[in-house]
Write a protein that holds these residues in place. Structure first.
Motif, PDB file in Angstrom:
ATOM      1  N   TRP A   1       0.799  -1.220   0.000  1.00  0.00           N
ATOM      2  CA  TRP A   1       0.000   0.000   0.000  1.00  0.00           C
ATOM      3  C   TRP A   1       0.833   1.272   0.000  1.00  0.00           C
ATOM      4  O   TRP A   1       0.468   2.241  -0.676  1.00  0.00           O
ATOM      5  CB  TRP A   1      -0.965   0.008   1.182  1.00  0.00           C
ATOM      6  N   LEU A   2       1.932   1.300   0.743  1.00  0.00           N
ATOM      7  CA  LEU A   2       2.676   2.557   0.861  1.00  0.00           C
ATOM      8  C   LEU A   2       3.827   2.663  -0.138  1.00  0.00           C
ATOM      9  O   LEU A   2       3.938   3.685  -0.818  1.00  0.00           O
ATOM     10  CB  LEU A   2       3.154   2.750   2.292  1.00  0.00           C
ATOM     11  N   ARG A   3       4.648   1.672  -0.229  1.00  0.00           N
ATOM     12  CA  ARG A   3       5.777   1.770  -1.165  1.00  0.00           C
ATOM     13  C   ARG A   3       5.330   1.539  -2.602  1.00  0.00           C
ATOM     14  O   ARG A   3       5.585   2.355  -3.475  1.00  0.00           O
ATOM     15  CB  ARG A   3       6.867   0.771  -0.775  1.00  0.00           C
ATOM     16  N   TRP A   4       4.697   0.421  -2.872  1.00  0.00           N
ATOM     17  CA  TRP A   4       4.272   0.080  -4.232  1.00  0.00           C
ATOM     18  C   TRP A   4       3.046   0.892  -4.638  1.00  0.00           C
ATOM     19  O   TRP A   4       2.941   1.359  -5.759  1.00  0.00           O
ATOM     20  CB  TRP A   4       3.982  -1.418  -4.302  1.00  0.00           C
ATOM     21  N   GLY A   5       2.121   1.079  -3.698  1.00  0.00           N
ATOM     22  CA  GLY A   5       0.892   1.803  -3.998  1.00  0.00           C
ATOM     23  C   GLY A   5       1.090   3.301  -4.043  1.00  0.00           C
ATOM     24  O   GLY A   5       1.037   3.908  -5.113  1.00  0.00           O
ATOM     25  N   PHE A   6       1.337   3.922  -2.908  1.00  0.00           N
ATOM     26  CA  PHE A   6       1.414   5.383  -2.869  1.00  0.00           C
ATOM     27  C   PHE A   6       2.638   5.925  -3.600  1.00  0.00           C
ATOM     28  O   PHE A   6       2.535   6.865  -4.387  1.00  0.00           O
ATOM     29  CB  PHE A   6       1.380   5.897  -1.424  1.00  0.00           C
ATOM     30  N   MET A   7       3.802   5.350  -3.355  1.00  0.00           N
ATOM     31  CA  MET A   7       5.045   5.876  -3.947  1.00  0.00           C
ATOM     32  C   MET A   7       5.315   5.340  -5.351  1.00  0.00           C
ATOM     33  O   MET A   7       6.163   5.875  -6.056  1.00  0.00           O
ATOM     34  CB  MET A   7       6.245   5.539  -3.048  1.00  0.00           C
ATOM     35  N   ALA A   8       4.652   4.261  -5.744  1.00  0.00           N
ATOM     36  CA  ALA A   8       4.881   3.597  -7.040  1.00  0.00           C
ATOM     37  C   ALA A   8       6.316   3.083  -7.161  1.00  0.00           C
ATOM     38  O   ALA A   8       6.871   3.011  -8.244  1.00  0.00           O
ATOM     39  CB  ALA A   8       4.521   4.503  -8.217  1.00  0.00           C
ATOM     40  N   GLU A   9       6.912   2.710  -6.022  1.00  0.00           N
ATOM     41  CA  GLU A   9       8.239   2.077  -6.065  1.00  0.00           C
ATOM     42  C   GLU A   9       8.091   0.691  -6.685  1.00  0.00           C
ATOM     43  O   GLU A   9       7.089   0.007  -6.461  1.00  0.00           O
ATOM     44  CB  GLU A   9       8.811   1.914  -4.649  1.00  0.00           C
ATOM     45  N   GLN A  10       9.071   0.305  -7.406  1.00  0.00           N
ATOM     46  CA  GLN A  10       9.073  -1.044  -7.972  1.00  0.00           C
ATOM     47  C   GLN A  10       9.643  -1.972  -6.901  1.00  0.00           C
ATOM     48  O   GLN A  10      10.842  -2.035  -6.704  1.00  0.00           O
ATOM     49  CB  GLN A  10       9.901  -1.084  -9.258  1.00  0.00           C
ATOM     50  N   VAL A  11       8.763  -2.636  -6.194  1.00  0.00           N
ATOM     51  CA  VAL A  11       9.170  -3.531  -5.112  1.00  0.00           C
ATOM     52  C   VAL A  11       9.229  -4.961  -5.638  1.00  0.00           C
ATOM     53  O   VAL A  11       8.449  -5.344  -6.504  1.00  0.00           O
ATOM     54  CB  VAL A  11       8.223  -3.445  -3.896  1.00  0.00           C
ATOM     55  N   GLU A  12      10.163  -5.699  -5.111  1.00  0.00           N
ATOM     56  CA  GLU A  12      10.276  -7.108  -5.475  1.00  0.00           C
ATOM     57  C   GLU A  12       9.119  -7.884  -4.844  1.00  0.00           C
ATOM     58  O   GLU A  12       8.819  -7.719  -3.671  1.00  0.00           O
ATOM     59  CB  GLU A  12      11.609  -7.659  -4.968  1.00  0.00           C
ATOM     60  N   ARG A  13       8.459  -8.690  -5.636  1.00  0.00           N
ATOM     61  CA  ARG A  13       7.390  -9.582  -5.169  1.00  0.00           C
ATOM     62  C   ARG A  13       6.362  -8.865  -4.276  1.00  0.00           C
ATOM     63  O   ARG A  13       6.253  -9.156  -3.096  1.00  0.00           O
ATOM     64  CB  ARG A  13       7.998 -10.754  -4.421  1.00  0.00           C
ATOM     65  N   PRO A  14       5.573  -7.960  -4.829  1.00  0.00           N
ATOM     66  CA  PRO A  14       4.597  -7.261  -3.996  1.00  0.00           C
ATOM     67  C   PRO A  14       3.598  -8.196  -3.320  1.00  0.00           C
ATOM     68  O   PRO A  14       3.081  -7.875  -2.259  1.00  0.00           O
ATOM     69  CB  PRO A  14       3.896  -6.303  -4.964  1.00  0.00           C
ATOM     70  N   TRP A  15       3.348  -9.355  -3.909  1.00  0.00           N
ATOM     71  CA  TRP A  15       2.438 -10.340  -3.318  1.00  0.00           C
ATOM     72  C   TRP A  15       3.244 -11.490  -2.710  1.00  0.00           C
ATOM     73  O   TRP A  15       2.816 -12.639  -2.728  1.00  0.00           O
ATOM     74  CB  TRP A  15       1.448 -10.858  -4.360  1.00  0.00           C
ATOM     75  N   GLY A  16       4.382 -11.194  -2.122  1.00  0.00           N
ATOM     76  CA  GLY A  16       5.263 -12.211  -1.564  1.00  0.00           C
ATOM     77  C   GLY A  16       4.678 -12.981  -0.400  1.00  0.00           C
ATOM     78  O   GLY A  16       5.190 -14.031  -0.015  1.00  0.00           O
TER      79      GLY A  16
END
Length: 166
Positions: free
Chosen positions: A62-77
């Protein structure tokens, strides 16, 4: 929790309650044996360690991938896909997941510095800015996730060894 002069500051209220719930989750898990951490006591089948992993990934989504649109590894990890059951991987353990929970809380504090009415950025969880909720909405959602899952963990802990209370 907060001094009286900060009770009207929505940002500080969000962050203080999120800190409180992270601490409560940690207290609820403390003292459970490895077997208790890995065993489900509920018909839905999740274990306390799986719930902890879910909280780590939920806040990140929600915060890194969602709000910031950071490309996070495995968001559904925590599950593999959006609607799949929570799961653990070899090597997942209490200490590392608690460290990740704390680090996620620190990152959340870094993110939650601007306008609470700002919309999430496009390119991460949300394709367009129009799809993205406000930071305030995201914080309320993350807070309710923590509250709901901490309540579930209360029940699991009581069933495990009779421990009750916050």
């Amino acid at each position: 929790m907060l001094p009286d002069d900060q009770l009207a500051d929505t940002r500080e209220l969000h962050l203080a309650w999120l800190d409180y719930y992270r601490d409560t989750v940690e207290r609820k898990l403390a003292g459970l044996s490895e077997e208790e951490l890995l065993t489900s006591r509920l018909p839905s089948g999740w274990s306390p360690l799986e719930l902890l992993k879910h909280l780590v990934f939920m806040e990140r989504r929600w915060l890194r991938w969602g709000f910031m649109a950071e490309q996070v590894e495995r968001p559904w990890g925590d599950s593999g896909t959006e609607d799949a059951p929570w799961r653990l991987e070899p090597g997942d353990n209490l200490d590392e997941l608690l460290a990740a929970l704390r680090a996620g809380g620190e990152r959340t504090r870094e993110i939650v510095t601007g306008d609470l009415a700002a919309k999430g950025a496009a390119g991460g969880r949300f394709r367009t800015e129009g799809e993205a909720p406000t930071l305030n909405w995201i914080l309320f959602h993350v807070l309710q996730e923590y509250a709901r899952h901490t309540g579930q963990l209360d029940i699991v802990r009581e069933l495990a060894d009779g421990t009750t209370g916050e």
